[in-house]
Write a protein that holds these residues in place. Structure first.
Motif, short mmCIF file in Angstrom:
data_model
loop_
_atom_site.label_atom_id
_atom_site.label_comp_id
_atom_site.label_asym_id
_atom_site.label_seq_id
_atom_site.Cartn_x
_atom_site.Cartn_y
_atom_site.Cartn_z
N LYS A 189 0.84 -1.20 0.00
CA LYS A 189 0.00 0.00 0.00
C LYS A 189 0.88 1.25 0.00
O LYS A 189 0.60 2.23 -0.70
CB LYS A 189 -0.92 -0.02 1.22
CG LYS A 189 -1.89 1.15 1.27
CD LYS A 189 -2.83 1.02 2.47
CE LYS A 189 -3.80 2.21 2.51
NZ LYS A 189 -4.73 2.10 3.69
N TRP A 190 1.96 1.24 0.79
CA TRP A 190 2.87 2.39 0.84
C TRP A 190 3.58 2.58 -0.51
O TRP A 190 3.74 3.70 -0.99
CB TRP A 190 3.90 2.16 1.95
CG TRP A 190 4.85 3.31 2.15
CD1 TRP A 190 4.70 4.35 3.01
CD2 TRP A 190 6.09 3.52 1.47
NE1 TRP A 190 5.76 5.21 2.92
CE2 TRP A 190 6.65 4.72 1.97
CE3 TRP A 190 6.79 2.82 0.49
CZ2 TRP A 190 7.86 5.22 1.53
CZ3 TRP A 190 8.00 3.31 0.04
CH2 TRP A 190 8.53 4.51 0.55
N ILE A 191 3.99 1.47 -1.11
CA ILE A 191 4.69 1.54 -2.40
C ILE A 191 3.76 2.09 -3.47
O ILE A 191 4.16 2.90 -4.30
CB ILE A 191 5.22 0.14 -2.78
CG1 ILE A 191 6.32 -0.28 -1.80
CG2 ILE A 191 5.75 0.13 -4.21
CD1 ILE A 191 6.80 -1.70 -2.00
N LYS A 192 2.51 1.65 -3.46
CA LYS A 192 1.54 2.17 -4.44
C LYS A 192 1.35 3.67 -4.28
O LYS A 192 1.32 4.43 -5.26
CB LYS A 192 0.21 1.46 -4.29
CG LYS A 192 -0.87 1.98 -5.25
CD LYS A 192 -2.20 1.31 -5.00
CE LYS A 192 -3.25 1.80 -5.99
NZ LYS A 192 -3.50 3.26 -5.83
N ALA A 193 1.24 4.12 -3.04
CA ALA A 193 1.05 5.55 -2.80
C ALA A 193 2.26 6.37 -3.22
O ALA A 193 2.12 7.52 -3.65
CB ALA A 193 0.74 5.78 -1.33
N LYS A 194 3.46 5.80 -3.13
CA LYS A 194 4.68 6.53 -3.46
C LYS A 194 4.92 6.62 -4.96
O LYS A 194 5.33 7.68 -5.47
CB LYS A 194 5.90 5.88 -2.79
CG LYS A 194 7.22 6.57 -3.10
CD LYS A 194 8.36 5.96 -2.33
CE LYS A 194 9.70 6.62 -2.69
NZ LYS A 194 9.69 8.09 -2.36
N TYR A 195 4.67 5.54 -5.69
CA TYR A 195 5.07 5.49 -7.10
C TYR A 195 3.90 5.52 -8.09
O TYR A 195 4.12 5.74 -9.28
CB TYR A 195 5.88 4.21 -7.36
CG TYR A 195 7.23 4.21 -6.70
CD1 TYR A 195 8.25 5.03 -7.17
CD2 TYR A 195 7.49 3.40 -5.61
CE1 TYR A 195 9.50 5.03 -6.57
CE2 TYR A 195 8.73 3.40 -5.00
CZ TYR A 195 9.74 4.22 -5.48
OH TYR A 195 10.96 4.22 -4.88
N PHE A 196 2.69 5.28 -7.64
CA PHE A 196 1.56 5.18 -8.57
C PHE A 196 0.48 6.16 -8.16
O PHE A 196 -0.01 6.14 -7.03
CB PHE A 196 1.01 3.75 -8.59
CG PHE A 196 2.00 2.74 -9.10
CD1 PHE A 196 2.08 2.44 -10.45
CD2 PHE A 196 2.86 2.11 -8.23
CE1 PHE A 196 3.00 1.53 -10.93
CE2 PHE A 196 3.79 1.18 -8.70
CZ PHE A 196 3.87 0.89 -10.05
N GLY A 197 0.11 7.03 -9.11
CA GLY A 197 -0.87 8.06 -8.84
C GLY A 197 -2.19 7.80 -9.54
O GLY A 197 -2.43 6.74 -10.14
N HIS A 198 -3.03 8.83 -9.50
CA HIS A 198 -4.38 8.74 -10.04
C HIS A 198 -4.55 9.84 -11.09
O HIS A 198 -4.34 11.02 -10.82
CB HIS A 198 -5.41 8.92 -8.91
CG HIS A 198 -6.82 8.96 -9.39
ND1 HIS A 198 -7.57 7.83 -9.64
CD2 HIS A 198 -7.64 10.01 -9.69
CE1 HIS A 198 -8.78 8.18 -10.06
NE2 HIS A 198 -8.85 9.50 -10.08
N VAL A 199 -4.93 9.42 -12.32
CA VAL A 199 -5.19 10.36 -13.41
C VAL A 199 -6.49 9.95 -14.08
O VAL A 199 -6.56 8.88 -14.70
CB VAL A 199 -4.05 10.38 -14.45
CG1 VAL A 199 -4.40 11.33 -15.59
CG2 VAL A 199 -2.74 10.81 -13.80
#
Length: 567
Positions: free
Chosen positions: A420-430
């Motif tokens: 979950k932390w890795i997703k928040a750091k490297y993957f965003g929302h567009v």
């Protein structure tokens, strides 16, 4: 509204400053002579052709453009055996004066090797800067002839033609129900290395003395000089045109031997369906039957090539039925139950993904933004090449595969962090996409910006419009046709960059300094009229598009670039 530059004027022959050269005048002089060469070639006035070539190769404008070409291309930082580079304005001006026929003697080429897709090594010969410029100079006078006399369906190493044109011609020749069903896949073995010197010297319409010196210059490998008895170096500026000139005429010879319609009794109405589509030394020839291609067409082609010192590659030359399909220029061409489909080949897809994985693996500790800066040009380039085929499913596979590699890359960097932390750091929302790989990167000016991975699945599939076979970019009569094609291409290239496209439209596609077209091939710089260090804004009103060399000229000479009010 058109942008114009101040201090414009004619270029004197005794100009002493590289940045003082008025490139719009230089380009205009060369284009005028090239147009006259085309007209003389069409009229088969070879004496006048030779005189015009002599005039062009001895002109200041031709020499200046030749030096500009070899000092602005991707090989400008690669030296020959003399280890010399032309990397300063003063050295470039000196080089113009060195391009003389009298006393000219080329130096040997520097031999290097690059790896081919099958693992074998391909030899390249790198000339010194002076020899490259001399070849570029004579190419200015030779290419208009090659374009005028070239085959209609030859697409490799030619101006304003591309692999997409060759693939579209495949569609036109093979997609219909009555189209030929058999294809001869041809590949010439070591085409550049085996071209006959005698044939080139007898048939290439250029200065024979200069051409002979290039062909016999030899190459240097491990401090040993090796003579050259055949072939032309792949690293030479003029080599691709020499190769095209050697292979041009094959289409007309096949058409003469296998006419489109045979009127002889009892074969009245018989269609051989023999068509040639060539890209450099790779080609296909269609035919009605396997026997026709094997027993008639192939021996004819082999005889044609033998006169030029060439032969077909036994490993890569094969006969294929359209239902089995074949790979051509990175695309797979095949009929599925009568439906003709062109899509990226498995070999091309595998090679591209191997390259992407290698880049990601080599940048384990690189910041995400920097990694995206490496990957985006690769993804955009591959997608743009294949976007004219049925590539939607392939693009989805590539996107999923790249995401998987990047996810594993992120997991390896943070083994003790939660997913979950890795997703928040490297993957965003567009928009409606929740897994957009992103990161921050710093550009050359020190500005930090948010980078996002190119979304390859969003690339639209668009049918390519093939260039007309008889179109000649050096003939003034075809100028409006190529202008329309350039406009359409630039619109696609700048799609999504609305500011750049609005600037390009505002300038009518012309550089305000030299007055020549701005295209993907020339490149461009977005220039601030009032520099940012002087308080200039980043908006469209404060910017114009310039050629890279013109941009350097504006800064070195401190020219003022202005936008006149519309009349």
């Amino acid at each position: 509204m058109t942008a114009v530059a101040t201090r414009a004027g004619a270029v004197p022959r005794d100009v002493a400053d590289w940045h003082a050269i008025q490139w719009h005048k230089v380009s205009s002089n060369v284009r005028r002579l090239q147009a006259r060469i085309v007209k003389a070639t069409q009229a088969q006035r070879w004496g006048k052709v030779q005189a015009l070539q002599h005039l062009l190769t001895h002109s200041f404008s031709g020499k200046a453009l030749a030096v500009r070409r070899v000092t602005e291309n991707s090989g400008k930082k690669t030296s020959g055996v003399d280890k010399e580079l032309w990397d300063t304005p003063r050295r470039k001006m000196t080089a113009i004066g060195e391009l003389k026929r009298r006393g000219y003697q080329p130096l040997p080429l520097r031999r290097v090797y690059i790896q081919k897709s099958d693992g074998r090594m391909r030899p390249l010969g790198i000339p010194v800067m002076r020899d490259r410029a001399m070849q570029a100079l004579h190419l200015l006078a030779l290419d208009p002839i090659a374009e005028t006399t070239g085959d209609r369906n030859s697409y490799g190493f030619r101006r304003d033609r591309s692999a997409a044109d060759a693939i579209e011609q495949c569609f036109g020749m093979l997609a219909k129900r009555a189209s030929p069903q058999w294809v001869l896949e041809g590949d010439i073995r070591a085409c550049f290395d085996n071209l006959s010197h005698d044939w080139l010297l007898a048939h290439v319409p250029m200065d024979k003395a200069v051409l002979g010196k290039w062909l016999k210059a030899g190459f240097l490998e491990n401090n040993t000089l090796h003579p050259t008895q055949a072939g032309t170096p792949q690293g030479g500026v003029i080599s691709p045109v020499l190769m095209n000139l050697a292979l041009d005429g094959l289409e007309a010879a096949l058409r003469s031997r296998f006419p489109l319609r045979c009127e002889r009794v009892p074969l009245r109405g018989y269609h051989p369906k023999v068509h040639l589509i060539r890209y450099a030394d790779d080609f296909i020839i269609t035919g009605r039957t396997k026997e026709q291609l094997e027993m008639e067409v192939r021996p004819f082609v082999e005889g044609y090539l033998k006169e030029r010192g060439l032969a077909l590659s036994e490993e890569k030359t094969r006969l294929t039925h359209i239902n089995e399909g074949f790979d051509f220029l990175g695309q797979n061409v095949r009929k599925y139950n009568g439906k003709f489909i062109i899509k990226p080949s498995k070999k091309s897809l595998a090679a591209f993904m191997a390259k992407v994985r290698a880049v990601i693996k080599a940048n384990k500790q690189t910041k995400a933004g920097e990694l995206i800066a490496y990957l985006n040009p690769m993804l955009k380039g591959w997608a743009n090449y294949h976007r004219h085929a049925a590539s939607s499913r392939t693009f989805s596979k590539v996107g999923a595969a790249v995401f998987g590699v990047l996810w594993r890359w992120a997991l390896r960097r943070h083994r003790r962090r939660s997913k979950k932390w890795i997703k928040a750091k490297y993957f965003g929302h567009v928009g409606d996409r929740n897994w957009v790989f992103q990161g921050k990167d710093t550009d050359a000016s020190g500005t930090t910006r948010l980078m996002r991975l190119f979304y390859i699945e969003c690339v639209p599939i668009k049918r390519h419009i093939k260039v007309r076979g008889e179109a000649n970019p050096y003939d003034p009569e075809w100028e409006p046709y190529f202008e329309r094609r350039i406009d359409a291409k630039m619109k696609d290239d700048l799609k999504g960059w609305w500011q750049l496209f609005s600037l390009w439209q505002e300038q009518k596609g012309l550089c305000p300094v030299c007055g020549q077209k701005i295209t993907r091939a020339t490149g461009w710089h977005s220039h601030h009229i009032v520099w940012r260090c002087h308080g200039g804004a980043d908006g469209v009103r404060n910017r114009v598009l310039l050629h890279p060399n013109c941009h350097s000229q504006v800064h070195s000479r401190k020219l003022n670039v202005v936008k006149p009010r519309p009349s």
